[in-house]
Design an enzyme around this catalytic site. Structure first.
Site, PDB file in Angstrom:
ATOM      1  N   GLY A 141       0.830  -1.213   0.000  1.00 37.19           N
ATOM      2  CA  GLY A 141       0.000   0.000   0.000  1.00 37.19           C
ATOM      3  C   GLY A 141       0.854   1.249   0.000  1.00 37.19           C
ATOM      4  CG  ASN A 142      -0.197   4.675  -1.538  1.00 39.41           C
ATOM      5  OD1 ASN A 142      -0.878   5.546  -1.018  1.00 39.41           O
ATOM      6  ND2 ASN A 142      -0.600   3.983  -2.599  1.00 39.41           N
ATOM      7  CG  HIS A 143       2.888   6.520   3.881  1.00 43.71           C
ATOM      8  ND1 HIS A 143       2.707   5.730   4.979  1.00 43.71           N
ATOM      9  CD2 HIS A 143       4.170   6.317   3.484  1.00 43.71           C
ATOM     10  CE1 HIS A 143       3.825   5.088   5.251  1.00 43.71           C
ATOM     11  NE2 HIS A 143       4.728   5.424   4.361  1.00 43.71           N
ATOM     12  CB  SER A 144      -2.684   8.130  -0.459  1.00 47.03           C
ATOM     13  OG  SER A 144      -3.819   8.912  -0.705  1.00 47.03           O
ATOM     14  CB  ALA A 181      -1.602   7.391  -3.929  1.00 49.41           C
TER      15      ALA A 181
END
Ligand code: CTP
Length: 393
Positions: free
Chosen positions: A206-209, A270
């Site tokens: 995943g990512n930090h969005s 994102a």
């Protein structure tokens, strides 16, 4: 523009309250229907009788007057707009923290219409970090802020903190009402948040969005009258007044977006560029060796909308780069056939993932560039949607 609008004005305890009868008078003259409510502290600065006379309506202060209950829910629903002018430091703090110890605050908490505030306070109070925090909190809760002016203050000092003059407030409201319907009849598609690409039943890439920027844009589009479909990755933030589709992976986001008819598409999510080729059906157990994951490209939603773009459709993409920012943004504009790219910089303090503030540079197809300074994501969303509205025209 205020003609025919129902405007509820809330007055709080500040010396600038002496200007509010003039404001009420100007709005009534412009054809608005105005009702006034006050905090008990406001009565020290301006009389109920004056306001009742200029507004041609009863002025309420208390939740209970002897045996009568003031229906704050009804007041909040009656109004097309609730304007707090002047907004004192004390009431601002109570709004930011959800206090409800008078009629005005109860009305604020139950208002379903747009809320606008015109703060007034002395320079040092205005610049205090607590005031900034509280103002950012009410703004992120959806209030619009009429900026304070620089000039002579009640203390005798010259500085920031004067409430805007009544005629400036009237012009501000005119512009607000004009913007409100500027995108009515338009269909908008917005993506927001991260995507999660499953590795096994318990793990993902995943990512930090946080989704805050995309949601702020979606809500601003709603405020301008657009009919909005918001496709979000796994985030718990709420959004009002729109159709929401919640997804997890890039493939699900792609499927949710294709087939949505739109005039304006804003791809703020994102989205993962890569996803595991295989998803293990059982939790992967560790062993002493290395673990290699093979990833494949996901489908590019923005790129695919760009390929199918019709005349009259407007496509906005986002870019987040750590280096060669301008080149990266211009490349996306070209290759994805977007009309506008919003570049966020990870290098700027307070901007990007998770923050409540952001700054951006906009890149247009005609080669124009526009810098938007660091501000709350809600305020930045207004600027971006102003630009979108101009392009749609
Ligand atoms: N985007 C998308 N679908 C994807 C990937 C990205 O719609 N599968 C959109 C994002 O929502 C954003 C823009 O494309 O609007 C970002 O472009 P992207 O190519 O993802 O940027 P990077 O991966 O950061 O660029 P690159 O690795 O090519 O430098």
């Amino acid at each position: 523009m205020s003609a025919g609008k129902k405007i509820l004005i809330g007055i709080t305890g500040s010396i600038a309250a002496y200007k509010t009868p003039l404001l009420v008078r100007q709005l009534v003259k412009a054809g608005a229907e105005v009702k006034v409510i006050m905090t008990p502290a406001a009565e020290d600065f301006v009389s109920r009788l004056t306001l009742a006379t200029v507004s041609k309506n009863d002025v309420l202060v208390n939740l209970f007057d002897e045996a009568t209950w003031a229906n704050h829910v009804h007041l909040g629903r009656w109004a097309d707009l609730f304007l707090l002018a002047p907004l004192s430091c004390n009431t601002l703090s109570k709004m930011a923290h959800g206090s409800c110890d008078n009629l005005l605050l109860a009305t604020y908490l139950s208002a379903t219409c747009p809320v606008v505030v015109a703060p007034a306070m002395d320079e040092d109070m205005w610049h205090h970090p607590t005031t900034k925090r509280n103002l950012a909190a009410v703004e992120s809760d959806g209030c619009s802020i009429i900026p304070v002016k620089h000039g002579e203050l009640a203390s005798g000092l010259i500085g920031d903190g004067r409430m805007a003059e009544p005629e400036e407030i009237v012009s501000w409201l005119d512009a607000f009402f004009a913007r409100q319907n500027s995108l009515s009849g338009k269909k908008a598609l917005v993506t927001a948040g991260p995507t999660y690409e499953a590795i096994d039943p318990v793990r993902f890439i995943g990512n930090h969005s946080s989704g805050k920027m995309g949601i702020a844009i979606a809500e601003e589009l709603v405020k301008r009258g657009a009919s909005v479909t918001l496709v979000t990755g796994p985030i718990s933030l709420q959004a009002k007044g729109l159709r929401r589709i919640s997804v997890t992976s890039a493939a699900e986001m792609y499927a949710a977006c294709t087939g949505v008819d739109y005039d304006i598409a804003v791809m703020a999510a994102a989205v993962a560029d890569y996803t595991p080729v295989e998803v293990a059906d059982k939790k992967i157990k560790k062993n002493s060796g290395e673990l290699t994951l093979t990833l494949k490209r996901t489908q590019d939603i923005l790129g695919s909308l760009g390929k199918q773009k019709r005349d009259g459709q407007l496509l906005v993409g986002f870019a987040l780069e750590t280096d060669n920012e301008r080149e990266g943004a211009l490349k996306k504009l070209r290759e994805k056939n977007a009309d506008l790219i919003v570049l966020n910089s990870l290098q700027d303090e307070g901007a990007g993932f998770g923050h409540d503030t952001n700054k951006a540079t906009l890149y247009f197809r005609n080669g124009e560039e526009k810098n938007l300074p660091l501000k709350s994501k809600t305020a930045l969303a207004k600027d971006i949607v102003d630009t979108i509205t101009e392009l749609v025209k």
